[in-house]
Design a protein around this motif. Structure first.
Motif, PDB file in Angstrom:
ATOM      1  N   SER A  25     -20.538  30.280  79.090  1.00 14.67           N
ATOM      2  CA  SER A  25     -19.329  30.217  79.284  1.00 14.67           C
ATOM      3  C   SER A  25     -18.922  31.550  77.517  1.00 14.67           C
ATOM      4  CB  SER A  25     -18.459  29.175  78.516  1.00 14.67           C
ATOM      5  OG  SER A  25     -18.458  28.987  77.495  1.00 14.67           O
ATOM      6  N   ILE A  26     -17.621  32.447  78.642  1.00 15.42           N
ATOM      7  CA  ILE A  26     -17.574  33.456  77.977  1.00 15.42           C
ATOM      8  C   ILE A  26     -17.139  33.299  76.466  1.00 15.42           C
ATOM      9  CG2 ILE A  26     -16.167  35.723  77.619  1.00 15.42           C
ATOM     10  CD1 ILE A  26     -16.158  35.441  80.722  1.00 15.42           C
ATOM     11  N   PHE A  27     -16.283  31.920  76.113  1.00 11.69           N
ATOM     12  CA  PHE A  27     -16.302  31.420  74.830  1.00 11.69           C
ATOM     13  C   PHE A  27     -17.675  31.398  73.652  1.00 11.69           C
ATOM     14  CE2 PHE A  27     -15.279  28.591  71.472  1.00 11.69           C
ATOM     15  CZ  PHE A  27     -13.909  28.895  71.129  1.00 11.69           C
ATOM     16  N   VAL A  86     -10.622  35.137  77.903  1.00 20.30           N
ATOM     17  CA  VAL A  86      -9.638  34.169  79.350  1.00 20.30           C
ATOM     18  C   VAL A  86      -9.559  35.906  80.788  1.00 20.30           C
ATOM     19  CG1 VAL A  86      -7.767  33.672  79.983  1.00 20.30           C
ATOM     20  CG2 VAL A  86      -8.391  32.775  78.005  1.00 20.30           C
ATOM     21  N   GLN A  87      -9.462  36.871  79.604  1.00 22.33           N
ATOM     22  CA  GLN A  87      -9.025  38.050  80.409  1.00 22.33           C
ATOM     23  C   GLN A  87     -10.498  38.783  80.391  1.00 22.33           C
ATOM     24  OE1 GLN A  87      -7.417  41.166  78.198  1.00 22.33           O
ATOM     25  NE2 GLN A  87      -7.226  40.033  76.528  1.00 22.33           N
ATOM     26  N   GLN A  88     -11.725  38.573  79.912  1.00 23.15           N
ATOM     27  CA  GLN A  88     -12.743  38.979  80.839  1.00 23.15           C
ATOM     28  C   GLN A  88     -13.361  37.597  81.442  1.00 23.15           C
ATOM     29  OE1 GLN A  88     -15.653  39.292  77.733  1.00 23.15           O
ATOM     30  NE2 GLN A  88     -14.608  41.128  76.808  1.00 23.15           N
ATOM     31  N   ALA A  89     -13.064  36.420  82.203  1.00 20.66           N
ATOM     32  CA  ALA A  89     -12.846  35.500  82.805  1.00 20.66           C
ATOM     33  C   ALA A  89     -12.251  35.606  84.156  1.00 20.66           C
ATOM     34  CB  ALA A  89     -12.964  34.277  82.221  1.00 20.66           C
ATOM     35  N   VAL A  90     -11.620  35.593  84.048  1.00 17.94           N
ATOM     36  CA  VAL A  90     -10.794  36.654  85.349  1.00 17.94           C
ATOM     37  C   VAL A  90     -11.638  37.890  85.776  1.00 17.94           C
ATOM     38  CG1 VAL A  90      -7.898  36.867  86.116  1.00 17.94           C
ATOM     39  CG2 VAL A  90      -8.541  35.060  84.511  1.00 17.94           C
TER      40      VAL A  90
END
Length: 432
Positions: A25-27, A86-90
């Protein structure tokens, strides 16, 4: 490595990346270690005490690109910016999708929805089999409003201070089918549960079938005693729909504990999920009686997924919800609630001391959290909001609805104390 091997390698990596709940996950990549150290440092602090600790919250603020915006955003009650993860995930999932949408959407990303459903259910304190993922609170609640069987003469009780899209949906049913839509009006702020409950009770007749409630009134931030109203309604054999657009991801509660039958929310407000994401909750035994807006197979099925038949939609946005959950859970709902309430109280208690400035929201923690209404004598809400933006680059929203006339201010966890000091200073200059 030949082209075929490259393709298989990419697909394998893509599959591993799917879902915010994986080790990839990016987090986890950006925040997990630092935030765990941060959390360990403040593990003994109560949420109330931690609410005013700027060292802790400055780390959280760094997770939002909006924290460095040239405009001070104080309309998070409308739509909140997403954290960077969240921006990076999208963006990541959108790029993956566009490698070949019909494959990556349906064969890869679509497989991640169940994990997102489980994450939302865990946050909501409910079963995953009661949670449908959609695009916003309007879609969630209108699904129920249009999906319930009602006949001519059946009564629905709502409020003139509910959200316009919901009021209009009920008005359309009244116009088209002859149901009776009754609306109450409240003189907010109010700090008496019994008075609010009694007003709904007095409106009930033998023909009343539904109460439509708003958990947090979006116009001025009033928190309504929905659990007490729901309990009263059920004693009369009446079902309850709850609009939780401004409560989910902010207030610390479990959805079933509100004792409603249906609950809809937007996830792009205080959960900070991607813009255009929402959730519908229906008590398990009620699912089969609600007709879906877009039919999928058996419309009387008790499978909550029948409400997700939207056709082609944004899978990257859905997967971005998972990263928003990671971000939110690393903070904790109660910590977020107390911090945002602290921010609201911080500016509003200073502003109310300015001659000519009025606050239109309760300071009692049971009746308000993030949103507060402010006005300046001699100015309309639109005029005040315009001055804040044009002269001070502070973005708010003006409210002009019957007996609620104010500018709504709604901070978020990324909001800095210095931003609120600028707001108070601006109000002082405008009122002076």
């Amino acid at each position: 490595m030949n082209a075929s091997e490259n393709r298989r390698s990419f697909i394998k990596k893509a599959s591993a990346l799917v879902g915010a709940f994986s080790i990839h996950s990016i987090f986890n990549e950006l925040h997990a270690t630092t935030w765990q150290t941060l959390d360990d440092s403040y593990s003994d602090w109560s949420p109330v005490d931690l609410a005013s600790n700027e060292d802790y919250w400055s780390v959280i603020q760094q997770g939002y690109s909006a924290s460095s915006s040239p405009i001070i955003i104080l309309n998070n009650g409308g739509v909140s910016p997403s954290p960077i993860v969240v921006q990076q995930a999208v963006e990541r999932y959108n790029q993956m999708t566009n490698q070949g949408p019909s494959y990556y959407m349906w064969q890869i990303l679509d497989q991640g929805r169940e994990r997102v459903r489980e994450g939302l259910a865990k946050l909501g304190g409910c079963s995953p089999e009661e949670v449908a993922i959609n695009r916003n609170a309007t879609e969630a609640l209108v699904t129920v409003i249009y999906g319930l069987d009602l006949k001519k003469g059946d009564e629905v009780i709502g409020s003139t201070q509910d959200y316009p899209n919901m009021m209009q949906a009920w008005q359309q049913r009244a116009l088209r089918e002859g149901i009776v839509y009754k609306q109450l009006t409240f003189d907010f702020p109010m700090e008496n549960d019994d008075e609010i409950v009694e007003k709904y009770r007095k409106a009930i007749t033998p023909k009343t079938k539904i109460l439509h409630l708003t958990h947090v009134v979006n116009w001025n931030g009033q928190i309504m005693p929905v659990k007490k109203i729901s309990r009263m309604a059920h004693q009369h054999g009446i079902e309850v729909i709850i609009d939780g657009a401004h409560s989910f991801g902010l207030l610390d509660f479990n959805i079933p504990d509100l004792e409603g039958d249906y609950f809809g929310t937007s996830l792009h407000k205080y959960l900070s999920a991607p813009i255009g994401s929402g959730m519908l909750w229906i008590r398990k035994e009620k699912i089969s009686k609600v007709w879906p807006l877009v039919c999928a197979g058996d419309p009387q099925s008790d499978n909550i997924r029948k409400f997700e038949n939207l056709g082609t939609r944004s899978f990257p946005i859905e997967q971005g919800i998972g990263e928003a959950l990671n971000f939110h859970n690393a903070i904790g709902t109660k910590r977020k609630e107390e911090r945002v309430r602290y921010l609201k109280d911080y500016w509003a208690k200073k502003a109310i001391e300015i001659p000519g400035v009025q606050i239109h929201t309760s300071f009692h923690p049971s009746y308000s959290c993030a949103l507060a209404g402010v006005s300046v004598d001699g100015l309309t809400p639109a005029e005040l909001s315009s001055k804040l933006m044009s002269q001070y680059k502070i973005h708010t929203t003006s409210i002009s609805l019957g007996n609620i006339q104010c500018v709504r201010v709604s901070p978020h966890v990324y909001t800095k104390i210095s931003d609120l000091d600028r707001l108070v200073a601006a109000l002082g200059k405008i009122a002076g």
